[in-house]
Design an enzyme around this catalytic site. Structure first.
Site, PDB file in Angstrom:
ATOM      1  N   HIS A  12      47.312  31.850   3.396  1.00  0.00           N
ATOM      2  CA  HIS A  12      45.995  31.724   2.763  1.00  0.00           C
ATOM      3  C   HIS A  12      45.868  30.461   1.914  1.00  0.00           C
ATOM      4  CE1 HIS A  12      47.970  33.994  -0.695  1.00  0.00           C
ATOM      5  NE2 HIS A  12      47.317  33.079  -1.378  1.00  0.00           N
ATOM      6  N   ARG A  16      39.199  29.249  -6.711  1.00  0.00           N
ATOM      7  CA  ARG A  16      38.617  29.976  -7.841  1.00  0.00           C
ATOM      8  C   ARG A  16      37.116  30.117  -7.628  1.00  0.00           C
ATOM      9  NH1 ARG A  16      42.744  26.699  -9.779  1.00  0.00           N
ATOM     10  NH2 ARG A  16      44.276  27.780 -11.096  1.00  0.00           N
ATOM     11  N   GLU A  72      41.634  33.264  -0.126  1.00  0.00           N
ATOM     12  CA  GLU A  72      41.768  34.069  -1.342  1.00  0.00           C
ATOM     13  C   GLU A  72      40.818  33.515  -2.387  1.00  0.00           C
ATOM     14  OE1 GLU A  72      44.798  34.772  -5.105  1.00  0.00           O
ATOM     15  OE2 GLU A  72      45.625  33.992  -3.229  1.00  0.00           O
ATOM     16  N   ASN A  76      38.232  34.995 -12.444  1.00  0.00           N
ATOM     17  CA  ASN A  76      38.630  35.260 -13.821  1.00  0.00           C
ATOM     18  C   ASN A  76      37.446  35.890 -14.546  1.00  0.00           C
ATOM     19  OD1 ASN A  76      41.382  33.984 -13.989  1.00  0.00           O
ATOM     20  ND2 ASN A  76      40.201  32.262 -13.199  1.00  0.00           N
ATOM     21  N   HIS A 100      38.606  20.501   1.717  1.00  0.00           N
ATOM     22  CA  HIS A 100      37.733  21.534   2.276  1.00  0.00           C
ATOM     23  C   HIS A 100      38.543  22.579   3.017  1.00  0.00           C
ATOM     24  CE1 HIS A 100      38.019  18.442   5.570  1.00  0.00           C
ATOM     25  NE2 HIS A 100      38.295  19.530   6.283  1.00  0.00           N
ATOM     26  N   HIS A 262      45.989  26.932  -4.645  1.00  0.00           N
ATOM     27  CA  HIS A 262      47.226  26.761  -3.891  1.00  0.00           C
ATOM     28  C   HIS A 262      47.016  27.093  -2.425  1.00  0.00           C
ATOM     29  CE1 HIS A 262      47.387  31.090  -5.219  1.00  0.00           C
ATOM     30  NE2 HIS A 262      47.658  31.252  -3.935  1.00  0.00           N
ATOM     31  N   GLU A 308      52.394  28.759  -2.708  1.00  0.00           N
ATOM     32  CA  GLU A 308      52.892  30.102  -2.984  1.00  0.00           C
ATOM     33  C   GLU A 308      53.731  30.574  -1.797  1.00  0.00           C
ATOM     34  OE1 GLU A 308      51.180  34.415  -4.571  1.00  0.00           O
ATOM     35  OE2 GLU A 308      49.868  33.104  -3.398  1.00  0.00           O
TER      36      GLU A 308
END
Length: 321
Positions: A12, A16, A72, A76, A100, A262, A308
């Site tokens: 993935h 944010r 993903e 927040n 992108h 990430h 990750e």
């Protein structure tokens, strides 16, 4: 204990999101499905995992860690009601880095018309500029989503229908300073294959597409991009000369102002994979043994982008995610 990089998956890419309801709805409009959600109220954030999941999708019904081409969204708590909160989309100076994500579609003309009819905003429509075979639609936070065709665009221009069940989350693009260092890292350390190179000397940049899986077929007249129907590719964009400037640096998305977070690779054996990375002398953002979260690690690539590393839960149960 051993690990086999040929079993790794580019799982993935994390973005944010200011308002998860708006963002999830947008990606669902693109045909993706919400395949997992993790709520972390104690840490005041939620994670939304979206992927193509129709019966004809590349990873239909698979566990979310056993897929490629997942998006993903990280929310927040409170950003949705903060009028001053914006994300860095990675394409504005001086904070360029991430570029992108890209979906490939069955009929690019019909797909773009559908998005226009739905009121989506575009960074570039098919009719803008010289390149008439790609478009860029904007998500609610201003991230760029490239739209490409799985076949030559001239073969679909007379058709008027599009089916999101045929779409793929094809690639994620990041800019790199020194392409030789980055190619070596992603091939030798992360175990990816180089599938395709697009050289553009007239515009002083090259594109490199890497990923996991079988070798790519040869291009044809109807499929000039033989990996357009794949999921989980990484596109490295190299602008000529950046490697020679000691002061030049790309923004990793996690320093302020934040946006892209990430990319993530799922592996066959998380402990063994991290031991292998240790032996290869990678730069770590977080080892498995660091902090409270003992089921994720973060490696740094040559430009400081975070990668990750998680366990593929189909191959070996670890967290019960």
């Amino acid at each position: 204990m051993a690990t086999d990089p040929s079993k790794y998956k580019f799982n993935h890419s994390m973005l944010r999101a200011k308002d998860p309801q708006r963002s999830v709805a947008f990606y669902q409009l693109l045909g993706l499905s919400l395949v997992n959600k993790m709520s972390m109220p104690e840490a005041k954030f939620d994670l939304y995992f979206l992927a193509y999941d129709s019966p004809t999708a590349a990873s239909s019904g698979a566990h979310w860690t056993d897929r490629q081409g997942v998006i993903e969204l990280t929310h927040n708590y409170g950003t949705e009601s903060d009028p001053n909160y914006t994300v860095n989309n990675g394409n504005a100076e001086p904070f360029k880095g991430f570029g992108h994500v890209c979906i490939s579609v069955d009929n690019i003309q019909a797909a773009c018309k559908r998005l226009e009819d739905e009121g989506c905003k575009f960074q570039k429509k098919l009719t803008d500029g010289r390149m008439r075979n790609i478009a860029f639609v904007l998500d609610p936070d201003g991230y760029w989503v490239e739209v490409i065709g799985q076949t030559h665009f001239e073969e679909t221009e007379k058709e008027s229908t599009t089916a999101t069940t045929a779409y793929r989350m094809n690639h994620t693009m990041i800019r790199v300073k020194d392409v030789e260092k980055s190619l070596d890292f992603y091939k030798r350390v992360m175990g990816m294959k180089l599938y395709r190179t697009s050289e553009n000397p007239g515009a002083s940049f090259n594109l490199y597409f890497l990923g996991y899986g079988p070798d790519a077929p040869e291009p044809t007249s109807s499929k000039p991009n033989p990996v357009a129907d794949r999921e989980g590719l990484l596109e490295l964009t190299w602008n000529y000369g950046t490697e020679n400037d000691p002061e030049f640096k790309y923004h990793n998305g996690n320093d302020q102002p934040q946006g892209f977070g990430h990319i993530c690779v799922s592996v066959d054996d998380l402990d063994a994979a991290c031991q292998r990375f240790e032996q290869l002398n990678v730069a770590w953002k977080k080892r498995l043994t660091d902090g409270k979260m003992k089921d994720v690690a973060f490696v740094l690539d040559p430009d400081g982008y975070w990668i990750e590393v998680i366990q593929n839960e189909r191959i070996m149960k670890r967290t019960g995610w």
